[in-house]
Design a protein around this motif. Structure first.
Motif, PDB file in Angstrom:
ATOM      1  N   ALA A 171       0.724  -1.109  -0.024  1.00 54.00           N
ATOM      2  CA  ALA A 171       0.085   0.034  -0.004  1.00 54.00           C
ATOM      3  C   ALA A 171       1.078   1.181  -0.039  1.00 54.00           C
ATOM      4  O   ALA A 171       1.888   1.353   0.780  1.00 54.00           O
ATOM      5  N   ILE A 172       0.450   2.117  -0.867  1.00 53.79           N
ATOM      6  CA  ILE A 172       1.154   3.446  -0.770  1.00 53.79           C
ATOM      7  C   ILE A 172       0.015   4.731  -0.729  1.00 53.79           C
ATOM      8  O   ILE A 172      -0.828   4.423  -1.412  1.00 53.79           O
ATOM      9  N   GLY A 173       0.199   5.638  -0.038  1.00 54.02           N
ATOM     10  CA  GLY A 173      -0.836   6.665  -0.102  1.00 54.02           C
ATOM     11  C   GLY A 173      -0.561   7.714  -1.208  1.00 54.02           C
ATOM     12  O   GLY A 173       0.143   7.444  -2.168  1.00 54.02           O
ATOM     13  N   ASP A 174      -1.126   8.822  -1.060  1.00 54.36           N
ATOM     14  CA  ASP A 174      -1.116   9.736  -1.828  1.00 54.36           C
ATOM     15  C   ASP A 174      -0.001  10.730  -2.065  1.00 54.36           C
ATOM     16  O   ASP A 174       0.301  11.497  -2.606  1.00 54.36           O
ATOM     17  N   THR A 175       1.072  10.219  -1.084  1.00 53.41           N
ATOM     18  CA  THR A 175       2.446  11.052  -0.907  1.00 53.41           C
ATOM     19  C   THR A 175       2.272  12.627  -0.732  1.00 53.41           C
ATOM     20  O   THR A 175       3.021  13.374  -1.064  1.00 53.41           O
ATOM     21  N   ASN A 176       0.912  12.966  -0.044  1.00 46.11           N
ATOM     22  CA  ASN A 176       0.741  14.327   0.341  1.00 46.11           C
ATOM     23  C   ASN A 176       0.636  14.942  -1.075  1.00 46.11           C
ATOM     24  O   ASN A 176       0.754  16.407  -1.210  1.00 46.11           O
ATOM     25  N   ALA A 177       0.108  14.520  -2.245  1.00 45.92           N
ATOM     26  CA  ALA A 177      -0.249  15.205  -3.444  1.00 45.92           C
ATOM     27  C   ALA A 177      -1.712  14.830  -3.608  1.00 45.92           C
ATOM     28  O   ALA A 177      -1.955  13.402  -3.863  1.00 45.92           O
ATOM     29  N   GLY A 178      -2.472  15.637  -4.063  1.00 46.54           N
ATOM     30  CA  GLY A 178      -3.723  15.574  -4.645  1.00 46.54           C
ATOM     31  C   GLY A 178      -3.837  15.646  -6.062  1.00 46.54           C
ATOM     32  O   GLY A 178      -2.947  15.846  -6.821  1.00 46.54           O
ATOM     33  N   GLY A 179      -5.069  15.402  -6.757  1.00 46.53           N
ATOM     34  CA  GLY A 179      -5.275  15.975  -8.099  1.00 46.53           C
ATOM     35  C   GLY A 179      -4.985  14.887  -9.105  1.00 46.53           C
ATOM     36  O   GLY A 179      -4.920  15.284 -10.258  1.00 46.53           O
ATOM     37  N   GLY A 180      -5.181  13.619  -8.548  1.00 48.89           N
ATOM     38  CA  GLY A 180      -4.873  12.694  -9.591  1.00 48.89           C
ATOM     39  C   GLY A 180      -6.096  11.749  -9.774  1.00 48.89           C
ATOM     40  O   GLY A 180      -7.060  11.798  -8.795  1.00 48.89           O
ATOM     41  N   VAL A 181      -6.150  11.089 -10.833  1.00 48.37           N
ATOM     42  CA  VAL A 181      -7.520  10.009 -11.146  1.00 48.37           C
ATOM     43  C   VAL A 181      -7.443   9.048  -9.995  1.00 48.37           C
ATOM     44  O   VAL A 181      -8.505   8.393  -9.505  1.00 48.37           O
ATOM     45  N   LEU A 182      -6.420   8.668  -9.438  1.00 50.85           N
ATOM     46  CA  LEU A 182      -6.370   7.682  -8.496  1.00 50.85           C
ATOM     47  C   LEU A 182      -6.799   8.143  -7.098  1.00 50.85           C
ATOM     48  O   LEU A 182      -7.203   7.228  -6.384  1.00 50.85           O
ATOM     49  N   ASP A 183      -6.797   9.152  -6.795  1.00 49.41           N
ATOM     50  CA  ASP A 183      -7.447   9.737  -5.709  1.00 49.41           C
ATOM     51  C   ASP A 183      -8.623  10.440  -6.041  1.00 49.41           C
ATOM     52  O   ASP A 183      -9.321  11.623  -5.394  1.00 49.41           O
ATOM     53  N   ASN A 184      -9.376  10.260  -7.115  1.00 49.25           N
ATOM     54  CA  ASN A 184     -10.885  10.539  -7.605  1.00 49.25           C
ATOM     55  C   ASN A 184     -10.796  11.887  -7.982  1.00 49.25           C
ATOM     56  O   ASN A 184     -12.001  12.627  -7.656  1.00 49.25           O
ATOM     57  N   GLU A 185     -10.089  12.669  -8.432  1.00 49.27           N
ATOM     58  CA  GLU A 185     -10.113  13.798  -9.362  1.00 49.27           C
ATOM     59  C   GLU A 185     -10.344  13.643 -10.677  1.00 49.27           C
ATOM     60  O   GLU A 185      -9.463  13.247 -11.409  1.00 49.27           O
ATOM     61  N   ILE A 186     -11.582  13.804 -11.010  1.00 49.57           N
ATOM     62  CA  ILE A 186     -12.065  13.595 -12.415  1.00 49.57           C
ATOM     63  C   ILE A 186     -11.449  14.535 -13.295  1.00 49.57           C
ATOM     64  O   ILE A 186     -11.303  15.649 -13.044  1.00 49.57           O
ATOM     65  N   GLY A 187     -10.637  14.084 -14.392  1.00 46.38           N
ATOM     66  CA  GLY A 187      -9.877  14.766 -15.305  1.00 46.38           C
ATOM     67  C   GLY A 187      -8.657  14.947 -14.593  1.00 46.38           C
ATOM     68  O   GLY A 187      -7.593  15.851 -15.346  1.00 46.38           O
ATOM     69  N   GLY A 188      -8.163  14.506 -13.538  1.00 51.30           N
ATOM     70  CA  GLY A 188      -6.773  14.929 -13.055  1.00 51.30           C
ATOM     71  C   GLY A 188      -5.791  14.074 -13.578  1.00 51.30           C
ATOM     72  O   GLY A 188      -5.927  13.506 -14.774  1.00 51.30           O
ATOM     73  N   ARG A 189      -4.594  13.930 -12.920  1.00 55.78           N
ATOM     74  CA  ARG A 189      -3.352  13.397 -13.393  1.00 55.78           C
ATOM     75  C   ARG A 189      -3.517  11.868 -13.722  1.00 55.78           C
ATOM     76  O   ARG A 189      -4.352  11.261 -12.913  1.00 55.78           O
ATOM     77  N   GLU A 190      -2.831  11.396 -14.992  1.00 59.71           N
ATOM     78  CA  GLU A 190      -3.098   9.949 -15.231  1.00 59.71           C
ATOM     79  C   GLU A 190      -2.652   9.040 -14.084  1.00 59.71           C
ATOM     80  O   GLU A 190      -1.826   9.694 -13.206  1.00 59.71           O
ATOM     81  N   PRO A 191      -2.881   7.831 -14.102  1.00 61.24           N
ATOM     82  CA  PRO A 191      -2.346   7.053 -12.979  1.00 61.24           C
ATOM     83  C   PRO A 191      -0.692   6.778 -12.949  1.00 61.24           C
ATOM     84  O   PRO A 191       0.092   6.842 -13.705  1.00 61.24           O
ATOM     85  N   ASP A 192      -0.429   7.507 -11.528  1.00 59.83           N
ATOM     86  CA  ASP A 192       1.026   7.585 -11.428  1.00 59.83           C
ATOM     87  C   ASP A 192       1.526   6.711 -10.254  1.00 59.83           C
ATOM     88  O   ASP A 192       2.542   7.185  -9.398  1.00 59.83           O
ATOM     89  N   ASP A 193       1.214   5.667  -9.821  1.00 59.77           N
ATOM     90  CA  ASP A 193       1.144   4.843  -8.694  1.00 59.77           C
ATOM     91  C   ASP A 193       1.230   5.243  -7.422  1.00 59.77           C
ATOM     92  O   ASP A 193       1.900   5.044  -6.371  1.00 59.77           O
ATOM     93  N   LYS A 194       0.354   6.342  -7.185  1.00 60.84           N
ATOM     94  CA  LYS A 194      -0.007   6.764  -5.638  1.00 60.84           C
ATOM     95  C   LYS A 194      -1.446   6.408  -5.316  1.00 60.84           C
ATOM     96  O   LYS A 194      -2.264   6.090  -6.525  1.00 60.84           O
TER      97      LYS A 194
END
Length: 402
Positions: A171-194
């Motif tokens: 398990a890895i968290g969001d590394t203190n970074a939001g704004g990705g699709v993997l943390d449910n930001e629609i239209g956000g950063r593409e999957p980046d292993d966070k």
């Protein structure tokens, strides 16, 4: 009113408290106290420094990780040096997770935050080693996962486990970074292993057969939408993965992680009905699903490890049921699973599956707390002897519950 700490504040506060203890705490010597009179605790080892995780090699030997980079062997109460990792040691970074695959030699997997030299990007790494018993050493290093670490220093995750299927879960968290699709930001950063749980071949790090997502960017993922986690374990009866997750200023969680699980961060934490979000606000890949937590703490307690007690040595009540620890208060919680093993048997104020304490009074938690540890809890393990072992962070101790 005393406010429980969010996960982002846990490490800094814990380290400050540890320094106070080392200098002589006004509260006296750290101890443990069992709330269930049928249980007792005894000290197995002391003298560790900010330990984060432990795993048994066998009945007499435990490998323990220290946050600042040291791997220790606890053998019959004595502590031995095994290895030193060069780690970034800010907040929730450091030497974080360990798993052991039994054998001769045993395979040891270690997750840590690699210290970055000038010009390097901060990374989290997961390596495989063989354990050399004769020389008390980790040998034959193989990198399994190379993961992002920036911006940090929070939400590094790091707990790892070998599933009943033989695959490696990390398990890895969001590394203190939001704004990705993997943390449910629609239209956000593409999957980046966070913000994910990986399920990979433990020899190669490649996507495990049977993973839920077919998209090439997602093939190594088992779940996503994870803010941060300090604990995971498998139900010994059903084989299902359960894990803890830390909320921001509210709602620490225990979740059942079925294949394709979207935990909801950062749009949902706690039950969806208590948020302003709906399923339409989440990024849902093909074959993904959302589910409410099995249990939530409205005010975070800094939830850490979860352990299914796969033993009858504490009595029928505890066998194949769940222990959970926290780092804010040092509470050891106990949950009994329901008949279907897809939730907890809870009554009264806890029947809504949420703890709603008022002020300093954890009135609806007393039924769940079976022990308190002044040193705060980072890991819980069932030993080969069938007893429960608890690792404490501030005072660097291992306790055995009998």
């Amino acid at each position: 009113m005393r406010k429980a700490l969010g996960a982002a504040a846990v490490a800094a506060v814990a380290i400050a408290a540890a320094v106070a203890l080392a200098q002589g705490s006004p509260n006296g010597t750290p101890e443990s106290a069992m709330q269930d009179g049928a249980l007792s605790s005894e000290l197995v080892a002391q003298g560790l420094e900010f330990p984060t995780s432990m795993r048994f090699l066998d009945k007499d030997n435990i490998l323990v990780l220290q946050k600042s980079g040291e791997v220790k062997l606890v053998s019959k109460g004595q502590i031995h040096d095994i290895a030193q990792f060069d780690v970034a040691n800010g907040a929730e970074q450091g030497l974080l997770g360990i798993a052991v695959a039994p054998g001769e030699p045993a395979d040891v997997y270690i997750y840590f935050t690699k210290n970055a030299t000038s010009g390097e990007e901060l990374r989290h790494r997961l390596y495989k080693y063989s354990y050399d018993r004769d020389n008390r050493a980790l040998v034959n290093e193989t990198m399994i996962l190379d993961l992002p670490g920036e911006p940090g220093p929070y939400h590094s995750g790091g707990k790892i486990a070998i599933g009943p299927d033989g695959m490696l879960y990390a398990a890895i968290g969001d590394t203190n970074a939001g704004g990705g699709v993997l943390d449910n930001e629609i239209g956000g950063r593409e999957p980046d292993d966070k913000s994910v749980v990986f399920r990979v071949n433990r020899e190669t790090g490649e996507a495990a057969e049977g993973n839920p997502f077919s998209d090439g960017r997602l093939q190594r993922y088992y779940a996503y939408g994870i803010r941060n986690s300090f604990g995971m374990d498998f139900d010994p009866v059903t084989g299902k993965l359960w894990m803890t997750e830390n909320g921001p200023d509210k709602y620490d969680e225990v979740n059942i992680v079925n294949p394709g699980f979207n935990s909801g961060w950062h749009k949902v934490y706690g039950p969806m009905a208590r948020s302003n979000a709906t399923a339409d606000d989440l990024v849902m890949f093909n074959d993904a699903h959302y589910a409410d937590p099995a249990f939530s703490w409205q005010y975070p307690v800094g939830i850490t490890d979860i352990e299914f007690f796969d033993s009858n040595m504490l009595g029928e009540k505890y066998e194949n049921n769940v222990f959970v620890g926290d780092i804010n208060y040092g509470n050891l919680y106990f949950f009994e699973l329901d008949k279907e093993r897809d939730g907890f048997k809870l009554e009264g104020e806890l029947a809504d599956l949420v703890s709603d304490p008022v002020g300093d009074d954890p009135h609806d938690l007393s039924a769940l707390i079976v022990g308190k540890f002044d040193g705060r809890i980072t890991d819980i393990e069932t030993g080969p002897d069938g007893r429960l072992y608890v690792l404490t962070f501030l005072d660097g101790r291992i306790y055995r519950i009998s």
